[in-house]
Design an enzyme around this catalytic site. Structure first.
Site, PDB file in Angstrom:
ATOM      1  N   SER A 155      37.992 -24.323  39.196  1.00 21.56           N
ATOM      2  CA  SER A 155      37.550 -23.417  38.133  1.00 21.56           C
ATOM      3  C   SER A 155      36.986 -22.101  38.674  1.00 21.56           C
ATOM      4  O   SER A 155      36.061 -21.526  38.098  1.00 21.56           O
ATOM      5  CB  SER A 155      36.544 -24.103  37.209  1.00 21.56           C
ATOM      6  OG  SER A 155      37.144 -25.246  36.600  1.00 21.56           O
ATOM      7  N   HIS A 206      46.431 -31.704  48.357  1.00 24.96           N
ATOM      8  CA  HIS A 206      45.803 -31.330  47.090  1.00 24.96           C
ATOM      9  C   HIS A 206      45.371 -32.592  46.332  1.00 24.96           C
ATOM     10  O   HIS A 206      46.060 -33.604  46.363  1.00 24.96           O
ATOM     11  CB  HIS A 206      46.761 -30.500  46.232  1.00 24.96           C
ATOM     12  CG  HIS A 206      46.049 -29.860  45.085  1.00 24.96           C
ATOM     13  ND1 HIS A 206      45.767 -30.540  43.926  1.00 24.96           N
ATOM     14  CD2 HIS A 206      45.504 -28.627  44.941  1.00 24.96           C
ATOM     15  CE1 HIS A 206      45.078 -29.742  43.116  1.00 24.96           C
ATOM     16  NE2 HIS A 206      44.903 -28.579  43.711  1.00 24.96           N
ATOM     17  N   ASN A 252      47.381 -21.178  43.311  1.00 29.93           N
ATOM     18  CA  ASN A 252      48.197 -22.390  43.203  1.00 29.93           C
ATOM     19  C   ASN A 252      48.666 -22.477  41.754  1.00 29.93           C
ATOM     20  O   ASN A 252      47.883 -22.808  40.872  1.00 29.93           O
ATOM     21  CB  ASN A 252      47.340 -23.604  43.593  1.00 29.93           C
ATOM     22  CG  ASN A 252      48.061 -24.915  43.361  1.00 29.93           C
ATOM     23  OD1 ASN A 252      49.268 -24.929  43.060  1.00 29.93           O
ATOM     24  ND2 ASN A 252      47.346 -26.012  43.490  1.00 29.93           N
ATOM     25  N   TRP A 253      49.931 -22.151  41.551  1.00 26.88           N
ATOM     26  CA  TRP A 253      50.458 -22.089  40.177  1.00 26.88           C
ATOM     27  C   TRP A 253      50.724 -23.482  39.600  1.00 26.88           C
ATOM     28  O   TRP A 253      51.019 -23.608  38.414  1.00 26.88           O
ATOM     29  CB  TRP A 253      51.725 -21.246  40.130  1.00 26.88           C
ATOM     30  CG  TRP A 253      51.518 -19.787  40.467  1.00 26.88           C
ATOM     31  CD1 TRP A 253      50.332 -19.181  40.812  1.00 26.88           C
ATOM     32  CD2 TRP A 253      52.507 -18.747  40.487  1.00 26.88           C
ATOM     33  NE1 TRP A 253      50.540 -17.838  41.034  1.00 26.88           N
ATOM     34  CE2 TRP A 253      51.869 -17.546  40.850  1.00 26.88           C
ATOM     35  CE3 TRP A 253      53.894 -18.729  40.241  1.00 26.88           C
ATOM     36  CZ2 TRP A 253      52.564 -16.330  40.964  1.00 26.88           C
ATOM     37  CZ3 TRP A 253      54.587 -17.525  40.357  1.00 26.88           C
ATOM     38  CH2 TRP A 253      53.917 -16.330  40.710  1.00 26.88           C
ATOM     39  N   LYS A 254      50.650 -24.504  40.431  1.00 25.61           N
ATOM     40  CA  LYS A 254      50.912 -25.883  40.002  1.00 25.61           C
ATOM     41  C   LYS A 254      52.252 -25.961  39.247  1.00 25.61           C
ATOM     42  O   LYS A 254      53.169 -25.212  39.566  1.00 25.61           O
ATOM     43  CB  LYS A 254      49.726 -26.418  39.184  1.00 25.61           C
ATOM     44  CG  LYS A 254      48.396 -26.248  39.952  1.00 25.61           C
ATOM     45  CD  LYS A 254      47.251 -26.993  39.349  1.00 25.61           C
ATOM     46  CE  LYS A 254      45.996 -26.742  40.195  1.00 25.61           C
ATOM     47  NZ  LYS A 254      44.834 -27.479  39.709  1.00 25.61           N
ATOM     48  N   GLY A 301      43.536 -22.078  40.611  1.00 26.03           N
ATOM     49  CA  GLY A 301      44.552 -22.672  39.751  1.00 26.03           C
ATOM     50  C   GLY A 301      44.775 -21.818  38.514  1.00 26.03           C
ATOM     51  O   GLY A 301      45.481 -20.818  38.533  1.00 26.03           O
ATOM     52  N   GLY A 302      44.130 -22.208  37.413  1.00 24.52           N
ATOM     53  CA  GLY A 302      44.371 -21.572  36.123  1.00 24.52           C
ATOM     54  C   GLY A 302      44.282 -20.054  36.128  1.00 24.52           C
ATOM     55  O   GLY A 302      45.150 -19.373  35.557  1.00 24.52           O
ATOM     56  N   GLU A 314      37.917 -28.568  47.412  1.00 27.06           N
ATOM     57  CA  GLU A 314      38.098 -28.571  45.967  1.00 27.06           C
ATOM     58  C   GLU A 314      37.485 -29.842  45.379  1.00 27.06           C
ATOM     59  O   GLU A 314      38.130 -30.907  45.382  1.00 27.06           O
ATOM     60  CB  GLU A 314      39.588 -28.523  45.616  1.00 27.06           C
ATOM     61  CG  GLU A 314      40.289 -27.285  46.129  1.00 27.06           C
ATOM     62  CD  GLU A 314      41.545 -26.966  45.322  1.00 27.06           C
ATOM     63  OE1 GLU A 314      41.618 -25.855  44.805  1.00 27.06           O
ATOM     64  OE2 GLU A 314      42.416 -27.843  45.185  1.00 27.06           O
ATOM     65  N   GLY A 355      40.195 -27.611  37.000  1.00 25.28           N
ATOM     66  CA  GLY A 355      40.782 -27.527  35.667  1.00 25.28           C
ATOM     67  C   GLY A 355      39.850 -27.980  34.554  1.00 25.28           C
ATOM     68  O   GLY A 355      40.273 -28.165  33.418  1.00 25.28           O
ATOM     69  N   GLU A 395      45.553 -33.413  43.351  1.00 27.13           N
ATOM     70  CA  GLU A 395      46.527 -33.969  42.396  1.00 27.13           C
ATOM     71  C   GLU A 395      47.584 -34.790  43.129  1.00 27.13           C
ATOM     72  O   GLU A 395      48.097 -35.779  42.598  1.00 27.13           O
ATOM     73  CB  GLU A 395      47.137 -32.826  41.573  1.00 27.13           C
ATOM     74  CG  GLU A 395      46.114 -32.303  40.564  1.00 27.13           C
ATOM     75  CD  GLU A 395      46.116 -30.806  40.346  1.00 27.13           C
ATOM     76  OE1 GLU A 395      47.146 -30.154  40.583  1.00 27.13           O
ATOM     77  OE2 GLU A 395      45.055 -30.289  39.947  1.00 27.13           O
TER      78      GLU A 395
END
Ligand code: 13P
Length: 251
Positions: A213, A95, A9-11, A234-235, A167, A173, A97
């Site tokens: 993470s 998600h 997930n590149w956000k 993510g990251g 999640e 993150g 967010e």
């Protein structure tokens, strides 16, 4: 057996050049991997150029969101049909967010899950508790509520299209990862709930990803848990070497 599934997930990251470069490098690096299902979910504006970069690859394309209506006066939204049209196989929905920054409700997410399945997209349906829920001992209550409310009206047959992503919000993150045991406990609870809702056969076939993470250094121990079937990253999905290392660890 459930085939492992990792998605990036590149956000709201990358730009037009770096998105294509990242996709092209992953396609090259992960050529020949066939024991793990892989997807990347770039920002909407780069979906088509990333689709082109992945066209000859074994990496699928996903969106980070979708709207449930087919068309019409919904400024700023994107339909399932549009996403299918440009080559998306998957769509992330629910998600944290979007739940906690954009205020999406279980009811809205449920409409998205239903619309995605009817529209031929494979939902990556996200759930997860916040820090106060974990500290207050209500993790299972919160997550099971999200599952039940998000899946209202979804049949057993339709459920086969769905990947669940657990999640924990406090691990997203933050560099804090749920321990493999914490992840396994919630994954097992989710699978038990799916068995109640859909029967054991369906529950055993649904893939449950962990996200929060996830990185190369914790991939093996997370994936060693019996109910962890993949990762939503993510990251670490923004770095070719990290995402590729995670895929290779799983494969
Ligand atoms: P991080 O891997 O950056 O914690 O993000 C997880 C996530 O939210 C994936 O959807």
């Amino acid at each position: 057996m459930r085939k492992p599934f990792i998605a990036g997930n590149w956000k709201m990251n990358t730009d037009s050049a770096s998105a294509v470069a990242l996709a092209a490098s992953l396609a090259e690096e992960l050529k020949g991997v066939d024991t793990v299902d892989m997807a990347v979910c770039p920002p909407f504006v780069y979906l088509q150029s990333v689709a082109a970069a992945l066209s000859a690859s074994n990496i699928a394309l996903g969106s980070q969101n979708v709207y449930f209506e087919e068309k019409g006066a919904f400024t700023g939204e994107t339909s399932c049909g549009m996403l299918k049209d440009i080559g998306c196989a998957y769509a992330i929905m629910g998600h944290s967010e979007r739940r906690h920054v954009m205020g999406e409700t279980d009811e809205l997410i449920n409409k998205k899950v239903a619309a995605a399945i009817s529209g031929g997209l494979l939902p990556i349906f996200c759930v997860g508790e916040q820090l106060q829920d974990r500290e207050g001992g209500t993790t299972n209550k919160v997550v099971s509520g999200q599952i039940k409310n998000g899946l209202v009206g979804i049949s057993a047959e339709q459920m086969q299209a769905v990947t669940v992503a657990y999640e924990p919000v406090w691990a997203i993150g933050t560099g804090l990862t749920a321990t493999p045991q914490q992840a396994q406990e919630v994954h097992a609870m989710i699978r038990g709930l799916l068995a109640e809702l859909y029967g054991n056969e369906i529950a055993q076939s649904v893939r449950i990803q962990y996200g929060g993470s996830a990185k190369p250094g914790n991939t093996a121990e997370l994936m060693a848990q019996p109910d962890v079937d993949g990762l939503l990253v993510g990251g670490a999905a923004l770095k070719v070497e990290d995402f590729a290392a995670m895929v290779k660890t799983i494969a």
